[in-house]
Write a protein that holds these residues in place. Structure first.
Motif, short mmCIF file in Angstrom:
data_model
loop_
_atom_site.label_atom_id
_atom_site.label_comp_id
_atom_site.label_asym_id
_atom_site.label_seq_id
_atom_site.Cartn_x
_atom_site.Cartn_y
_atom_site.Cartn_z
N UNK A 100 0.83 -1.20 0.00
CA UNK A 100 0.00 0.00 0.00
C UNK A 100 0.87 1.27 0.00
N UNK A 101 1.91 1.21 0.91
CA UNK A 101 2.79 2.38 1.03
C UNK A 101 3.50 2.67 -0.28
N UNK A 102 3.99 1.58 -0.95
CA UNK A 102 4.76 1.80 -2.19
C UNK A 102 3.84 2.33 -3.30
N UNK A 103 2.56 1.89 -3.34
CA UNK A 103 1.68 2.45 -4.38
C UNK A 103 1.38 3.91 -4.09
N UNK A 104 1.31 4.26 -2.75
CA UNK A 104 1.06 5.65 -2.35
C UNK A 104 2.23 6.55 -2.78
#
Lengths: 302, 88
Positions: A295-299
């Motif tokens: 999730x963090x990397x897509x953000x």
């Protein structure tokens, strides 16, 4: 809960149930040994008195009694096998049966026919399984022998002993039973009951005893006539009592190791189930962390 | 003589029934009744039907059944042995 964990928990539960049962059987046997030993001790005065009397008559009178004289040729021998009614007593019954097998081989080598008398359900089922014949069997009550049963066995074997060879009679009787040596040790014992060997009889009374010169009433032959069946019966009853005490001791020993084994299983499975549980938690954490990472990397890319 | 007593053991197949001192033992053998006093010669007798009477040191009488057993006496010790023995 994961599938692996559930399997382990089931196994722990079943081992615990088994342990409860074997533990209970162990305790029951332990309490019965004491009683069985008391019975052996209670019967000792009678055995001693009878043995002493028989030895005295046989020592001081030169009578030719059919029960004491060794026949010229022995063509058939009888074996009385004392086992237990119930299993779960370790090698208790199989020890005796193995010993019987050995004795049979020995007797057959000497050219004798062998017939069997069985005591205890285990002996009967063993003979059924091997399709062997027995003359007669007694089942029930091996853990609490009664005088009446001993008398019945004694009468039956004596009847066979007195019969002619051609009618199925035999000239030799052996007893095989478990002898109670100690709580931990029970040994199969073979004794030749008939024809009587007086040497064997005197070993039970103190060796230093010298028998007084008895007067016999009505006379020596009649006394011996009456005494010998009693002696035989007493020997058989003793064998039964010994066997009963040994049975309880053997069962206690067997159940003790079964309980110990169940305990070991429970321990092992508990460790395995803990491991499985930890693995499951670790996996869940890594899943969560992985998800958060994703999730963090897509953000970041936004 | 008067102070001598017999030691009597009454034994059944599965237990010792009674044991104690006595002045006289009367039993019924297959040949007839026999009375045993201290210093009787050693004897081995087959018991017939009937009871065994034991006179205790204080004069009291004890009766016991000892069917189809035998009796042995030596050195002032009487042993009454039967498959089923009981005091009456």
């Amino acid at each position: 809960m994961g599938a692996q964990l559930r399997v382990y928990r089931q196994k722990i539960k079943s081992a615990q149930t088994t342990k409860k049962i074997t533990r209970a059987m162990e305790l029951i046997s332990a309490s019965r040994i004491a009683k069985a030993q008391q019975r052996v001790a209670a019967a000792t005065p009678h055995t001693k008195a009878v043995t002493r009397a028989v030895s005295a008559v046989a020592t001081y009178s030169n009578i030719d009694h059919p029960l004491t004289t060794e026949p010229a040729t022995i063509d058939r021998a009888a074996i009385v096998i004392f086992t237990s009614d119930r299993g779960l007593a370790g090698a208790f019954s199989s020890n005796v049966l193995k010993e019987a097998e050995r004795l049979t081989a020995l007797l057959q080598q000497q050219g004798k026919d062998v017939v069997y008398y069985l005591v205890g359900r285990k002996a009967v089922s063993n003979f059924n399984f091997r399709r062997r014949d027995s003359v007669r069997s007694w089942i029930g009550g091996t853990d609490l022998p009664q005088v009446e049963t001993a008398k019945e066995i004694a009468d039956t074997v004596l009847e066979g002993y007195i019969k002619e060879f051609t009618e199925g009679g035999f000239d030799e009787i052996h007893l095989i039973y478990n002898k109670f040596v100690s709580m931990m040790v029970q040994e199969p014992e073979v004794i030749r009951l008939l024809p009587l060997s007086i040497v064997e009889a005197t070993t039970e009374t103190a060796a230093a005893d010298v028998y007084p010169l008895y007067e016999f009433e009505p006379d020596a032959t009649k006394v011996l006539d009456a005494l010998l069946p009693v002696y035989i019966e007493s020997r058989i009853f003793t064998a039964m009592l010994q066997s009963a005490a040994s049975e309880h001791a053997a069962r206690q020993k067997a159940m003790k190791s079964a309980t110990d084994n169940a305990q070991k299983l429970i321990l092992n499975y508990t460790r395995l189930s803990n491991q499985a549980r930890q693995a499951e938690i670790t996996q869940q954490i890594s899943e969560i962390v992985g998800g958060a990472d994703a999730l963090a990397s897509t953000g970041d890319e936004d | 003589m008067a102070d001598k007593t017999l030691h009597v053991d009454l034994v059944a197949q599965d237990q010792a029934v009674w044991s104690g001192e006595a002045r006289m033992v009367i039993a019924k053998t297959v040949e007839g009744e026999i009375g045993l006093l201290p210093d009787h010669e050693p004897i081995l007798a087959i018991l017939g039907e009937g009871e065994v009477r034991i006179t205790l040191a204080d004069g009291e009488q004890l009766r016991a059944s000892a069917e189809g057993g035998f009796l042995s006496m030596e050195r002032n010790t009487v042993t009454v042995v039967a498959r089923n023995a009981a005091l009456i």
